[in-house]
Structure formats: structure tokens, C-alpha cells
Motif scaffolding. Structure first.
Motif, short mmCIF file in Angstrom:
data_model
loop_
_atom_site.label_atom_id
_atom_site.label_comp_id
_atom_site.label_asym_id
_atom_site.label_seq_id
_atom_site.Cartn_x
_atom_site.Cartn_y
_atom_site.Cartn_z
N SER A 217 0.82 -1.20 0.00
CA SER A 217 0.00 0.00 0.00
C SER A 217 0.86 1.25 0.00
O SER A 217 2.02 1.24 0.42
CB SER A 217 -0.92 0.01 1.23
N MET A 218 0.26 2.34 -0.45
CA MET A 218 0.97 3.61 -0.45
C MET A 218 1.31 4.04 0.97
O MET A 218 2.37 4.63 1.22
CB MET A 218 0.10 4.66 -1.15
N ARG A 219 0.40 3.79 1.91
CA ARG A 219 0.65 4.17 3.31
C ARG A 219 1.89 3.47 3.85
O ARG A 219 2.73 4.10 4.50
CB ARG A 219 -0.58 3.82 4.15
N ASN A 220 2.01 2.18 3.61
CA ASN A 220 3.18 1.44 4.10
C ASN A 220 4.46 1.91 3.43
O ASN A 220 5.52 1.98 4.07
CB ASN A 220 2.98 -0.05 3.89
N LYS A 221 4.39 2.21 2.15
CA LYS A 221 5.57 2.73 1.45
C LYS A 221 6.03 4.04 2.08
O LYS A 221 7.23 4.25 2.32
CB LYS A 221 5.25 2.96 -0.03
N ALA A 222 5.07 4.93 2.35
CA ALA A 222 5.43 6.23 2.93
C ALA A 222 6.01 6.06 4.34
O ALA A 222 6.97 6.74 4.71
CB ALA A 222 4.21 7.14 2.95
N LEU A 223 5.42 5.16 5.14
CA LEU A 223 5.93 4.95 6.50
C LEU A 223 7.34 4.38 6.48
O LEU A 223 8.21 4.81 7.26
CB LEU A 223 4.98 4.01 7.25
#
Length: 329
Positions: A217-223
Motif C-alpha cells: 500500500s501507499m501508506r506502508n511505502k510512505a511509512l
């Protein structure tokens, strides 16, 4: 009369057996599915999903590799502890870390000899000075930090190796991190105090950057990208060269997120479609790293009048040479 009826009875019986069994059964190997669903003496039928068996086998496989990695960490700790037990005198750089770090924790600010500390960045002095508040001997604090940081660095090394070559490579990487002389011997014996903490935060940051490519997910990539940025920011606060490694990693990470320059040339529409993901990852990484870099550059500007990434002008050992010379005399 059919040709089958002309066959001898024994041959027909054999043919029927072969037709009803799989080639694996014909070789005498039992079918796990048949055995699992065979009736028990009490009349119940035991049913086991072959996928569950495969998952259990994989779980056992991974558990064995984790045990080998943990054993490597234990051996690496024991080796470093043995070397630490022979470390009786601080290095020149270490004395600088200790004085500025102890002053910081005792409320005198980030100072040394009555002046603001400008030569070394604050991460290692802060950590060593904090541990020195707990132990009796300040030098022991530096030894403990080097011991723990050097041991923990084995884990991201194993993680990077596993990302490249799988579980077996992770085990090999762990043992290399535990035993290779450059990490296990040189840092505890000849290091100035910053090498082990720098190694820990830098390798952890690289590992998190690589994990960005695996995130769904984009959220996990950003984190993960933000975590990597914090890691490189801390590496900069341990040794200024950590910033340059972080910037190179940021550029590579952004390029790989869109598929690299080859995809950009061959499939420009698809690459442009991945551009928002690359921007999100890059912004998260850069913002997190800036949170570590900007305050220290502001401190340097306050002390020197110029915003710079480092204020190193001469080697600390040169400053301390007269003291060392007097001791030798």
C-alpha cells in the motif's frame, strides 16, 4: 469379442490396478491426501488440507533460520564482549564525545572546555553521555554503547542479505556481521566511539529503504520511507557523511519506484502513472531526514553565523596533541 477379453485374466487384473492408481502410487509411495482422509478405527475420517501441511513446513523452515540468526547474534555479542573486556583506555575522539555528552546531560549545554561543541555532531555524545549517567565510569558507557550497537547491527545486515538471497543468505549475512574482523574486531579495538552507532543506524536505514519496494500500500511505502529518512538523519548526526549516503539512497529509491529510467523511456505512460507514488515516497523520506538535519544546521548557524552541514575544521586529535604529549612525557 473385444481385444480386452482376449487378454489373460492376470494381465487384465494388473491393467485395472495400474489404471486406478497414480504413477506415484505405482512406485509404492503413499499419497498424503489419501492417508490423511483414510478412515480411523472409530469410523471418523481425518481430513488434512495439503496446503496447511506446506505452510507448516515453511514455518518450520523459517523458524530454523531464525534460530541460526539468533545464534549468530549471541556469538557476535560474546565476541564483542570479550574484546570490550580488554578496553581499558579511551581513544582521543572518545574523550571528546564523553565530555560534551556529559556536559549536555548535566545542564551545561552541548559544550566542551567552556565552548560550544562544533567539531562532532551530537548523536554519539548524547547517547554516551546518557549512559554515563547510569554507570560509574564514563569510559564504560562508551564501551557499552559500542558493544550493544555493534551487536544490534547484525540484524539489519541479515535482513539486507535475506532480501537479496532469501533465508539462507540471511543466515550467512548474520554470521558475517557477527564474525568478520572489520566489524567484530576493528570497531571495538580501534574505533573512536562513533563507528558502531553509525553502522547500526545506517544499515537500518538502508534496510527500510529496500523494504519500501516490497510494501503493497501507499501508506506502508510512505511509512517505511519516513523510517529510512529518520535513519539517515540519525546517521548524519553520528557522522556527517551519512547525509550523502541518504541523498543517494533517496535518488535511487525515487527512480526505482517508477521502474527506473528504462521503463520511463519504453513505457512513459506507465512510468508517469507511478509518479505520485514516487513523489509520496520521496517527500516522506526527505521530510523525515530534514527533521534531523535542520535543527543541527540551525545550531551551527547560531554558533558560527553561517548555516552549514558541518563545522569540522581540523581534526580533534590535533587539538588534543599537546595534552597527549604531556601525558607521554
Amino acid at each position: 469379442m473385444s481385444s480386452r477379453e482376449l487378454l489373460p485374466t492376470k494381465v487384465r487384473e494388473t491393467e485395472e490396478v495400474v489404471d486406478l492408481r497414480t504413477p506415484l502410487d505405482a512406485c509404492g509411495e503413499p499419497d498424503p491426501g489419501d492417508a490423511a482422509s483414510a478412515p480411523r478405527p472409530d469410523g471418523a475420517v481425518l481430513s488434512v488440507d495439503p496446503v496447511d501441511g506446506l505452510a507448516g513446513s515453511r514455518a518450520g523452515f523459517m523458524a530454523r533460520h531464525r534460530r541460526w540468526i539468533l545464534l549468530a547474534v549471541f556469538v557476535g555479542f560474546a565476541l564483542r564482549a570479550l574484546l570490550a573486556s580488554t578496553d581499558y583506555a579511551p581513544s582521543t575522539d572518545e574523550t571528546v564525545y564523553l565530555r560534551s555528552g556529559v556536559n549536555l546531560w548535566e545542564g551545561e549545554g552541548f559544550t566542551r572546555d567552556g565552548h560550544a561543541e562544533l567539531h562532532f555532531p551530537p548523536l554519539v555524545p548524547t547517547v554516551v553521555g546518557g549512559v554515563a549517567q547510569v554507570v560509574d565510569d564514563p569510559h564504560s558507557a562508551s564501551v557499552i554503547v559500542t558493544l550493544l550497537a555493534g551487536t544490534l547491527a547484525i540484524l539489519p545486515i541479515a535482513g539486507l542479505s535475506g532480501r537479496v538471497g532469501g533465508p539462507s543468505a540471511a543466515v550467512a549475512g548474520a554470521w558475517l556481521g557477527a564474525l568478520v574482523p572489520g566489524l567484530a574486531v576493528e570497531i571495538p579495538n580501534r574505533g573512536g566511539g562513533s563507528e558502531a552507532p553509525y553502522l547500526l543506524v545506517a544499515t537500518t536505514a538502508i534496510y527500510l529503504a529496500v523494504r519500501v519496494l516490497d510494501a503493497g500500500s501507499m501508506r506502508n511505502k510512505a511509512l517505511l520511507a519516513a523510517g529510512s529518512g529518520v535513519g539517515f538523519g540519525l546517521a548524519y548526526l553520528a557522522r556527517p557523511e551519512g547525509l550523502w549516503i541518504g541523498l543517494v539512497t533517496l535518488a535511487v529509491l525515487a527512480a526505482v519506484t517508477i521502474g527506473g529510467p528504462i521503463r520511463l523511456l519504453r513505457e512513459p505512460r506507465r512510468a508517469l502513472g507511478l509518479l505520485p507514488a514516487a513523489l509520496a515516497v520521496s517527500l516522506a523520506f526527505a521530510a523525515a531526514m530534514a527533521c534531523c538535519v535542520y535543527p543541527y544546521t540551525g545550531y551551527l548557524e547560531e554558533q558560527t553565523g553561517t548555516r552549514a552541514l558541518t563545522a569540522k575544521t581540523q581534526d580533534a586529535s590535533i587539538e588534543k596533541f599537546p595534552v597527549v604529549f604531556e601525558i607521554d612525557e
